[in-house]
Scaffold this motif. Structure first.
Motif, PDB file in Angstrom:
ATOM      1  N   MET A   1       3.421   3.387   1.781  1.00 13.77           N
ATOM      2  CA  MET A   1       3.470   2.710   0.493  1.00 13.77           C
ATOM      3  C   MET A   1       2.373   1.642   0.446  1.00 13.77           C
ATOM      4  SD  MET A   1       6.695   0.762  -1.314  1.00 13.77           S
ATOM      5  CE  MET A   1       7.611   2.308  -1.500  1.00 13.77           C
ATOM      6  N   ILE A   2       1.423   1.805  -0.475  1.00 15.63           N
ATOM      7  CA  ILE A   2       0.295   0.907  -0.586  1.00 15.63           C
ATOM      8  C   ILE A   2       0.399   0.162  -1.916  1.00 15.63           C
ATOM      9  CG2 ILE A   2      -2.214   0.701  -0.616  1.00 15.63           C
ATOM     10  CD1 ILE A   2      -1.059   1.706   2.044  1.00 15.63           C
ATOM     11  N   GLY A   3       0.566  -1.143  -1.861  1.00 16.89           N
ATOM     12  CA  GLY A   3       0.723  -1.953  -3.059  1.00 16.89           C
ATOM     13  C   GLY A   3      -0.621  -2.302  -3.666  1.00 16.89           C
ATOM     14  N   ILE A   4      -1.028  -1.592  -4.707  1.00 17.35           N
ATOM     15  CA  ILE A   4      -2.311  -1.864  -5.349  1.00 17.35           C
ATOM     16  C   ILE A   4      -2.303  -3.270  -5.967  1.00 17.35           C
ATOM     17  CG2 ILE A   4      -3.973  -1.085  -7.074  1.00 17.35           C
ATOM     18  CD1 ILE A   4      -3.556   0.872  -4.740  1.00 17.35           C
ATOM     19  N   SER A   5      -1.217  -3.610  -6.656  1.00 20.42           N
ATOM     20  CA  SER A   5      -1.129  -4.943  -7.258  1.00 20.42           C
ATOM     21  C   SER A   5      -1.053  -6.028  -6.188  1.00 20.42           C
ATOM     22  CB  SER A   5       0.080  -5.027  -8.190  1.00 20.42           C
ATOM     23  OG  SER A   5       1.249  -4.528  -7.551  1.00 20.42           O
ATOM     24  N   LYS A   6      -0.326  -5.747  -5.101  1.00 18.26           N
ATOM     25  CA  LYS A   6      -0.197  -6.725  -4.017  1.00 18.26           C
ATOM     26  C   LYS A   6      -1.541  -6.976  -3.347  1.00 18.26           C
ATOM     27  CE  LYS A   6       4.542  -5.458  -2.589  1.00 18.26           C
ATOM     28  NZ  LYS A   6       4.764  -4.177  -3.257  1.00 18.26           N
ATOM     29  N   LEU A   7      -2.272  -5.902  -3.066  1.00 18.31           N
ATOM     30  CA  LEU A   7      -3.501  -5.995  -2.280  1.00 18.31           C
ATOM     31  C   LEU A   7      -4.717  -6.236  -3.156  1.00 18.31           C
ATOM     32  CD1 LEU A   7      -2.780  -3.006   0.143  1.00 18.31           C
ATOM     33  CD2 LEU A   7      -2.336  -5.429   0.556  1.00 18.31           C
ATOM     34  N   TYR A   8      -4.968  -5.339  -4.057  1.00 19.80           N
ATOM     35  CA  TYR A   8      -6.203  -5.368  -4.844  1.00 19.80           C
ATOM     36  C   TYR A   8      -6.225  -6.532  -5.833  1.00 19.80           C
ATOM     37  CZ  TYR A   8     -10.152  -3.412  -7.486  1.00 19.80           C
ATOM     38  OH  TYR A   8     -11.365  -3.214  -8.093  1.00 19.80           O
ATOM     39  N   CYS A   9      -5.057  -6.850  -6.399  1.00 21.16           N
ATOM     40  CA  CYS A   9      -5.014  -7.906  -7.417  1.00 21.16           C
ATOM     41  C   CYS A   9      -4.448  -9.220  -6.896  1.00 21.16           C
ATOM     42  CB  CYS A   9      -4.211  -7.426  -8.622  1.00 21.16           C
ATOM     43  SG  CYS A   9      -4.978  -6.041  -9.479  1.00 21.16           S
ATOM     44  N   GLY A  10      -4.167  -9.298  -5.601  1.00 24.84           N
ATOM     45  CA  GLY A  10      -3.774 -10.566  -5.007  1.00 24.84           C
ATOM     46  C   GLY A  10      -2.381 -11.037  -5.347  1.00 24.84           C
ATOM     47  N   LYS A 271     -13.190  -0.597  -0.412  1.00 21.19           N
ATOM     48  CA  LYS A 271     -13.541  -0.907  -1.802  1.00 21.19           C
ATOM     49  C   LYS A 271     -13.592  -2.422  -2.013  1.00 21.19           C
ATOM     50  CE  LYS A 271     -11.823   0.096  -6.494  1.00 21.19           C
ATOM     51  NZ  LYS A 271     -12.999   0.854  -6.980  1.00 21.19           N
ATOM     52  N   MET A 272     -12.602  -3.126  -1.487  1.00 20.14           N
ATOM     53  CA  MET A 272     -12.541  -4.577  -1.623  1.00 20.14           C
ATOM     54  C   MET A 272     -13.693  -5.250  -0.880  1.00 20.14           C
ATOM     55  SD  MET A 272     -10.088  -5.694  -3.521  1.00 20.14           S
ATOM     56  CE  MET A 272      -9.969  -7.380  -2.964  1.00 20.14           C
ATOM     57  N   LYS A 273     -14.086  -4.661   0.246  1.00 25.83           N
ATOM     58  CA  LYS A 273     -15.164  -5.258   1.041  1.00 25.83           C
ATOM     59  C   LYS A 273     -16.464  -5.313   0.245  1.00 25.83           C
ATOM     60  CE  LYS A 273     -17.041  -5.143   5.702  1.00 25.83           C
ATOM     61  NZ  LYS A 273     -17.115  -4.408   6.975  1.00 25.83           N
ATOM     62  N   LYS A 274     -16.674  -4.339  -0.630  1.00 25.05           N
ATOM     63  CA  LYS A 274     -17.866  -4.331  -1.481  1.00 25.05           C
ATOM     64  C   LYS A 274     -17.720  -5.298  -2.658  1.00 25.05           C
ATOM     65  CE  LYS A 274     -18.923   0.547  -0.523  1.00 25.05           C
ATOM     66  NZ  LYS A 274     -19.003   1.910  -1.123  1.00 25.05           N
ATOM     67  N   GLU A 275     -16.498  -5.389  -3.184  1.00 29.61           N
ATOM     68  CA  GLU A 275     -16.291  -6.135  -4.425  1.00 29.61           C
ATOM     69  C   GLU A 275     -15.933  -7.600  -4.182  1.00 29.61           C
ATOM     70  OE1 GLU A 275     -13.319  -4.105  -6.660  1.00 29.61           O
ATOM     71  OE2 GLU A 275     -14.416  -2.207  -6.715  1.00 29.61           O
ATOM     72  N   GLU A 282      -8.039 -10.608   3.814  1.00 28.17           N
ATOM     73  CA  GLU A 282      -6.609 -10.791   3.612  1.00 28.17           C
ATOM     74  C   GLU A 282      -5.921  -9.446   3.399  1.00 28.17           C
ATOM     75  OE1 GLU A 282      -6.514 -13.428   0.307  1.00 28.17           O
ATOM     76  OE2 GLU A 282      -6.923 -15.219   1.506  1.00 28.17           O
ATOM     77  N   VAL A 283      -6.593  -8.560   2.687  1.00 30.37           N
ATOM     78  CA  VAL A 283      -6.058  -7.206   2.480  1.00 30.37           C
ATOM     79  C   VAL A 283      -5.899  -6.495   3.813  1.00 30.37           C
ATOM     80  CG1 VAL A 283      -6.642  -4.920   1.574  1.00 30.37           C
ATOM     81  CG2 VAL A 283      -6.895  -6.936   0.117  1.00 30.37           C
ATOM     82  N   LEU A 284      -6.890  -6.607   4.681  1.00 31.88           N
ATOM     83  CA  LEU A 284      -6.807  -5.971   5.994  1.00 31.88           C
ATOM     84  C   LEU A 284      -5.636  -6.526   6.797  1.00 31.88           C
ATOM     85  CD1 LEU A 284      -7.988  -3.993   8.018  1.00 31.88           C
ATOM     86  CD2 LEU A 284      -9.546  -5.806   8.789  1.00 31.88           C
ATOM     87  N   GLU A 285      -5.415  -7.824   6.723  1.00 28.64           N
ATOM     88  CA  GLU A 285      -4.292  -8.439   7.455  1.00 28.64           C
ATOM     89  C   GLU A 285      -2.956  -7.890   6.966  1.00 28.64           C
ATOM     90  OE1 GLU A 285      -2.517 -12.904   8.535  1.00 28.64           O
ATOM     91  OE2 GLU A 285      -4.431 -12.710   7.456  1.00 28.64           O
ATOM     92  N   LEU A 286      -2.826  -7.745   5.655  1.00 30.87           N
ATOM     93  CA  LEU A 286      -1.585  -7.196   5.091  1.00 30.87           C
ATOM     94  C   LEU A 286      -1.417  -5.722   5.458  1.00 30.87           C
ATOM     95  CD1 LEU A 286      -1.719  -8.923   1.592  1.00 30.87           C
ATOM     96  CD2 LEU A 286       0.089  -9.240   3.299  1.00 30.87           C
ATOM     97  N   LEU A 287      -2.506  -4.964   5.433  1.00 30.77           N
ATOM     98  CA  LEU A 287      -2.430  -3.547   5.797  1.00 30.77           C
ATOM     99  C   LEU A 287      -2.015  -3.376   7.252  1.00 30.77           C
ATOM    100  CD1 LEU A 287      -5.603  -2.175   3.984  1.00 30.77           C
ATOM    101  CD2 LEU A 287      -3.237  -1.552   3.473  1.00 30.77           C
ATOM    102  N   GLU A 288      -2.480  -4.241   8.126  1.00 26.14           N
ATOM    103  CA  GLU A 288      -2.094  -4.158   9.534  1.00 26.14           C
ATOM    104  C   GLU A 288      -0.633  -4.542   9.724  1.00 26.14           C
ATOM    105  OE1 GLU A 288      -5.188  -6.567  11.235  1.00 26.14           O
ATOM    106  OE2 GLU A 288      -6.409  -4.802  11.740  1.00 26.14           O
ATOM    107  N   MET A 289      -0.103  -5.434   8.895  1.00 27.24           N
ATOM    108  CA  MET A 289       1.333  -5.733   8.914  1.00 27.24           C
ATOM    109  C   MET A 289       2.125  -4.524   8.427  1.00 27.24           C
ATOM    110  SD  MET A 289       1.625  -9.552   7.304  1.00 27.24           S
ATOM    111  CE  MET A 289       0.729 -10.970   7.931  1.00 27.24           C
ATOM    112  N   ASN A 290       1.602  -3.862   7.405  1.00 29.50           N
ATOM    113  CA  ASN A 290       2.279  -2.698   6.825  1.00 29.50           C
ATOM    114  C   ASN A 290       2.383  -1.546   7.830  1.00 29.50           C
ATOM    115  OD1 ASN A 290       3.407  -1.060   4.736  1.00 29.50           O
ATOM    116  ND2 ASN A 290       1.388  -0.229   4.287  1.00 29.50           N
ATOM    117  N   GLU A 291       1.326  -1.333   8.627  1.00 27.90           N
ATOM    118  CA  GLU A 291       1.270  -0.348   9.715  1.00 27.90           C
ATOM    119  C   GLU A 291       1.216   1.093   9.256  1.00 27.90           C
ATOM    120  OE1 GLU A 291       4.462  -1.187  12.414  1.00 27.90           O
ATOM    121  OE2 GLU A 291       3.615  -3.098  13.055  1.00 27.90           O
TER     122      GLU A 291
END
Length: 394
Positions: A1-10, A271-275, A282-291
């Protein structure tokens, strides 16, 4: 489960999760995916019977009586065990859960035991009276499956009028004050309807929209050739991210997620790394928590007949039956070789997954899809990351 609003939109920051020490028993429901202990969210397919005939149904349900369903008392015993085990959520699903007359009784029993109760439904049977009862029970969330606008959805569901009834159910939930969301399984037949789902979300003030990648199981096996290409999937993620960002820009903050393809995580990070490089970290940190994929760890399934599975899609991999042994004992049985491999699957993976730089973020993606492609520990055919993208994590 990848939260687009959580990650991409902060909408979520790493500090939001760390405030609760990443304990599943303390985390609010929208942060559960970031827990450290990964107590399982348990999907209970409480009935196989369904009033619709969906072309992608993972349980291949029909409107007939199926034998050997768990009784109300057995269901309460299951809930007792889950509550004592520390499972944070029980998700009542089917078939169509509202075809069981004891659904409300069992949902009430779950909330009485301190669990979060969630229902996954086609929405067609939720009257205003039922919605009011769900609110009184203290239900956390109702997820209604829609596969597009009216023409598309009714074709998917095999029933004329299914869309209108589902929308009526959604509105009844909203009027009762229940959080409600849409579950949309994407494939070639309904890809063109994706933008319209965002319009619908805005028009109806719906709080959540989950885009499910297709899993090749049940009747969904026949749709495998209609799954998106890798190029189409990448375009889909770009579209979802862009439309979510547009809604946040005008002050709306719906929860937008993608489910069942954890390649979405690395793709979103790159995508975020470019933008926005600062936010990307911060997105990477959350993704690593998500596993990444949590099959057999943070998600589990109990079928209508008491069989336990690693997740709701993997119906050819029974782990035991709660009529013979409690779920908590089945889930922690170290003698079950396959289950133990799932809990430590990284060291068993082969092919691209074994050497992927994003393994700690993706978790090896969806093993049921890999098995459908011929090797349970091989590559997930739905992974759309290029060889260059998986070669090195900067």
């Amino acid at each position: 489960m990848i939260g687009i609003s959580k990650l991409y939109c902060g909408a979520v920051e790493p500090s939001d999760v760390l405030r609760y020490n990443r304990k599943s028993g303390d985390l609010p429901s929208h942060l559960l995916q970031f827990s450290a202990d990964k107590k399982p969210v348990v999907v209970w397919n409480m009935t196989r019977r369904c009033n619709l005939k969906c072309v992608h149904c993972y349980s291949a349900s029909a409107d007939i009586d199926y034998p050997d369903e768990l009784t109300t008392e057995e269901g309460k015993n299951l809930i007792d065990d889950l509550a004592q085990f520390g499972a944070p959520v029980v998700l009542f699903s089917g078939g169509e859960p509202f075809m069981r007359p004891d659904l409300l009784e069992l949902a009430q029993y779950a909330t009485d035991q301190g669990m979060r109760a969630v229902i996954s439904t086609n929405g067609t049977l939720i009257t205003g009276e039922i919605a009011a009862k769900l609110k009184k029970i203290g239900l956390s969330y109702v997820g209604v499956s829609l596969d597009g606008l009216e023409i598309t959805h009714d074709r998917f569901r095999g029933t004329k009028g299914a869309f209108a009834k589902a929308m009526e159910g959604i509105r009844n939930c909203r009027e009762a004050g229940i959080k409600v969301g849409i579950r949309f399984t994407v494939n070639k037949r309904n890809l063109a309807d994706v933008p319209a789902m965002f319009d619908l979300l805005k028009k109806e003030k719906i709080e959540r929209l989950c885009f499910y990648h297709l899993v090749y199981t049940g009747r969904g096996t026949k749709l495998r050739e209609e799954d998106l290409t890798h190029k189409e999937t990448r375009s889909l993620l770009d579209l979802i991210a862009a439309r979510t960002k547009e809604m946040f820009a005008v002050g709306l903050a719906p929860e937008i997620l993608t489910v069942d393809n954890h390649a979405d995580g690395p793709y979103l990070y790159l995508k975020m790394k470019k933008e926005n490089p600062a936010r990307a970290q911060e997105v990477l940190e959350l993704l690593e928590m998500n596993e990444g994929n949590s099959t057999g760890v943070g998600i589990g399934c109990v079928s209508w007949d008491g069989e336990v599975y690693p997740d709701q899609f993997w119906r050819n991999r029974p782990l035991g039956n709660i009529r013979l042994k409690p779920f908590s004992k089945i889930w922690t049985d170290e003698k079950n070789e396959f289950l133990m491999k799932l809990k430590n699957k990284k060291k068993h993976l082969r092919g691209r997954c074994a050497t992927c730089a994003w393994l700690n973020v993706c978790g090896g993606n969806f093993r049921a899809r890999a098995e459908a492609a011929g090797d349970v520990w091989g590559d997930d055919p739905a992974c759309y990351l290029t060889d260059e993208e998986i070669a090195k994590k900067e």
